[in-house]
Design a protein around this motif. Structure first.
Motif, PDB file in Angstrom:
ATOM      1  N   MET A 117      33.231 -13.751  35.703  1.00 39.24           N
ATOM      2  CA  MET A 117      31.704 -13.669  35.233  1.00 39.24           C
ATOM      3  C   MET A 117      30.828 -12.577  35.916  1.00 39.24           C
ATOM      4  SD  MET A 117      31.518 -17.897  35.211  1.00 39.24           S
ATOM      5  CE  MET A 117      32.247 -18.950  33.840  1.00 39.24           C
ATOM      6  N   ARG A 163      27.410 -12.067  33.783  1.00 40.47           N
ATOM      7  CA  ARG A 163      26.768 -13.582  33.472  1.00 40.47           C
ATOM      8  C   ARG A 163      26.386 -14.075  34.761  1.00 40.47           C
ATOM      9  NH1 ARG A 163      32.054 -15.562  30.703  1.00 40.47           N
ATOM     10  NH2 ARG A 163      30.800 -17.468  30.527  1.00 40.47           N
ATOM     11  N   ASP A 171      25.719 -18.182  34.967  1.00 41.05           N
ATOM     12  CA  ASP A 171      27.016 -18.962  34.965  1.00 41.05           C
ATOM     13  C   ASP A 171      27.876 -18.604  36.339  1.00 41.05           C
ATOM     14  OD1 ASP A 171      26.485 -19.623  32.467  1.00 41.05           O
ATOM     15  OD2 ASP A 171      27.587 -18.159  31.470  1.00 41.05           O
ATOM     16  N   SER A 221      26.242 -20.947  38.931  1.00 35.83           N
ATOM     17  CA  SER A 221      26.474 -22.223  38.997  1.00 35.83           C
ATOM     18  C   SER A 221      27.810 -22.407  39.411  1.00 35.83           C
ATOM     19  CB  SER A 221      26.005 -22.618  37.665  1.00 35.83           C
ATOM     20  OG  SER A 221      24.887 -22.260  37.331  1.00 35.83           O
ATOM     21  N   LEU A 222      28.821 -21.635  39.052  1.00 39.00           N
ATOM     22  CA  LEU A 222      30.191 -21.960  39.388  1.00 39.00           C
ATOM     23  C   LEU A 222      30.479 -21.951  40.706  1.00 39.00           C
ATOM     24  CD1 LEU A 222      33.214 -22.547  38.422  1.00 39.00           C
ATOM     25  CD2 LEU A 222      33.445 -20.003  38.058  1.00 39.00           C
TER      26      LEU A 222
END
Length: 611
Positions: free
Chosen positions: A502, A507, A510, A513-514
């Motif tokens: 990502m 990104r 994202d 958050s991961l």
């Protein structure tokens, strides 16, 4: 009462003195290891070094013969074809198929015998030549016995045709008959050939034979009673032979190669329509007359005699004792079992005779580095103990190469042998780890569904990443799919790789958050937290705000938890954290970046609320 077996033969091992020292041994699936111990049989004697060697005694050395391997390979296909014969077939159609199978087995034996004969002739070493010649004799005896069993048990020839079959049997196995016939028939005047009278041959139908035999008998008896040829001893001797006179036949003993040649000749002239039930009487008396008390019957004689007595079990027992491997008795017994001749004979230890012999033969094949694959099919057709035996033997196959391992694995998977599949995969995974092939190790541990080993390999991947800054075997990690759920550590490895992907695709939201979820869910190992926090630095330093204020607080809590938590035994990274200047610098950089990001996030979120 069942007849007891004789004492087993003693195998002498060169260099080992069993009278002086105690022996120790260990059985394997196809061999036995033997060595001398350091203990002397005399209790008070000192322990002294003895024989330093370990001897391997194989129970079935024939599997290592190049020529006999062809016998095993060719007969394997015939065996499988026999198992697939439709059980619904009855009568002549089934009998003809079984006879065809029998002839196929015999053709394989004969082909190997001819090849072995050529090798024996070409052998330069006399010892090798003798060894090959001995093997030719064994193969010849095997084909002789099989052919007789085919006539008596499979074709079940009735009176009349029985003698014709026996004549063909003798003609096939007494080589001189065919060569003499060719010489006589190829001459200008066959009746004047020197060997004309030495051939008792027959190419006539049964009816012609019976009519002519009756005519011979009556004419010969009249001439003999009338002393028509009293002045010609040779013609008178010929009359006696044609009447089946035993003494006259034995006078020509040098023309008869063995007692069963004498038996068939005797039947031809005395009782050409002999009934199967009477064969044993003629066989025993022919053996006794031919040997004349001068010698004892050989093992081959006892086997043939048992066949003429229609004692199938004795034939199999004598062959098991006399022959050097289980190939012959296993395949013959299997064929006779398909002829419904062994249904009532069960053994005391759980399986019938057919299955017992097939298990022994298959076990011998498993001692060979490549023939073991044939043994698998033999175990498959042993319904009672075959699967258990296969499981025990397949675990002992040395997995020297990955190609061989894949073969073994495919066999186990086809038969739903779950435990063996896991064991093999784990062995291969351990080998791959030792060779630092982490991708292969992870693949095998997933295939074995071994969560503990998958965790171990995942840790190695993460450690390598920390040392090198990049992942190996990206294709495997990127395509873990549902397999990553096997263990928490494997899940973390897959998700951590997803974070990097990502980030590479920009990104950032994202990815952030991961990354945070990996830490707050406690799925990431604590020893790897500092690496995750360090990975957050580039996101914290982005021009746009990536982490929200709440997310930044979570990262701060994780950092404080990592730095304030007391060291736990075994977590070496945490123990060294406060003493390592580099780690201290990282912590300070993170605190500064988190504080700046928090301020930016609060301002941004406040401005959004105001608008």
């Amino acid at each position: 009462m069942e007849e007891l077996d004789g004492e087993p033969t003693v195998t002498l091992i060169p260099g080992v003195n069993s009278k002086k020292n105690q022996m120790c041994f260990d059985w394997g699936p196809g061999e036995m290891l033997v060595c001398e111990t350091s203990f002397n049989k005399k209790e008070k004697s000192e322990m002294v070094p003895s024989c330093p060697f370990i001897y391997i005694i194989r129970k079935d050395v024939d599997v290592y013969s190049q020529i006999l391997r062809k016998l095993f390979n060719e007969s394997h296909g015939i065996f499988l074809g026999l198992q697939r014969i439709d059980e619904e077939l009855t009568g002549k159609s089934r009998k003809s198929q079984l006879v065809r199978v029998s002839k196929n087995y015999r053709s394989v034996i004969r082909a190997c015998m001819e090849e072995m004969h050529q090798v024996a002739i070409a052998a330069k070493d006399p010892a090798n030549g003798r060894q090959f010649s001995s093997q030719v004799s064994i193969l010849s005896a095997m084909e002789l016995i099989w052919n007789l069993c085919e006539i008596l048990f499979i074709e079940v020839a009735p009176a009349g045709p029985l003698l014709l079959h026996l004549l063909d049997w003798v003609r096939l196995h007494v080589c001189e008959v065919d060569s003499l016939s060719a010489d006589v028939l190829g001459s200008e005047n066959p009746s004047k050939h020197d060997s004309f009278w030495n051939l008792p041959g027959n190419t006539q139908t049964l009816t012609e034979l019976e009519l002519k035999w009756q005519h011979w008998h009556e004419e010969c008896e009249r001439y003999l009673q009338d002393s028509t040829f009293a002045t010609s001893p040779h013609l008178e001797s010929l009359l006696k032979i044609m009447l089946g006179d035993e003494a006259a036949l034995l006078e020509q003993k040098e023309l008869l190669s063995n007692w069963y040649h004498f038996l068939v000749t005797r039947l031809l002239y005395s009782n050409p329509t002999v009934k199967p039930i009477d064969l044993h009487y003629y066989a025993q008396s022919s053996l006794d007359l031919f040997l004349g008390g001068e010698s004892s019957p050989e093992p081959l004689d006892n086997i043939l005699l048992a066949a003429f007595e229609f004692d199938i079990h004795q034939v199999i027992k004598e062959c098991s004792i006399a022959l050097s491997n289980w190939w012959f008795v296993a395949h013959l017994t299997d064929l006779l079992d398909h002829c419904k001749l062994l249904q009532s004979h069960n053994l005391y230890f759980g399986s019938n005779m057919r299955e017992f012999l097939l298990l022994e033969y298959a076990s011998g094949l498993f001692a060979h580095p490549s023939l073991w694959q044939l043994g698998v099919d033999y175990f498959d057709y042993c319904p009672e103990l075959g699967r258990v035996s296969l499981e025990l033997h397949i675990e002992r196959i040395p997995l020297n190469t990955e190609q061989k391992a894949l073969k073994v694995l495919r066999i186990c998977e086809q038969r739903q042998m779950t435990e063996q599949v896991r064991s093999i995969c784990k062995i291969l995974a351990m080998k791959a780890v030792r060779n630092n092939r982490l991708g292969s190790a992870l693949s095998w541990s997933i295939r074995a569904k071994d969560a503990a080993f998958a965790t171990l390999v995942s840790d190695r991947f993460l450690r390598d990443y920390c040392e090198r800054g990049c992942f190996s075997d990206l294709d495997l990690i990127d395509n873990l799919g549902p397999a990553m759920m096997l263990s928490d550590r494997l899940t973390f490895l897959g998700k951590y790789r997803e974070f990097h992907r990502m980030y590479g695709e920009k990104r950032f939201a994202d990815a952030a958050s991961l990354l945070l979820s990996l830490m707050t869910s406690r799925i990431a190992p604590r020893s790897f937290w500092m690496t995750l926090l360090t990975d957050a630095l580039p996101l914290l330093e982005q021009k746009q705000v990536i982490f929200s204020a709440e997310q930044t607080y979570e990262l701060m809590r994780c950092l404080e938890d990592l730095t304030s938590r007391r060291p736990v035994h075994g977590e070496s990274d945490t123990e060294q954290l406060q003493d390592d200047d580099i780690e201290t610098t990282k912590v300070e950089m993170l605190r500064l970046a988190l504080a700046r990001n928090l301020a930016r996030a609060i301002i941004r979120e406040g401005s959004l609320e105001g608008s």
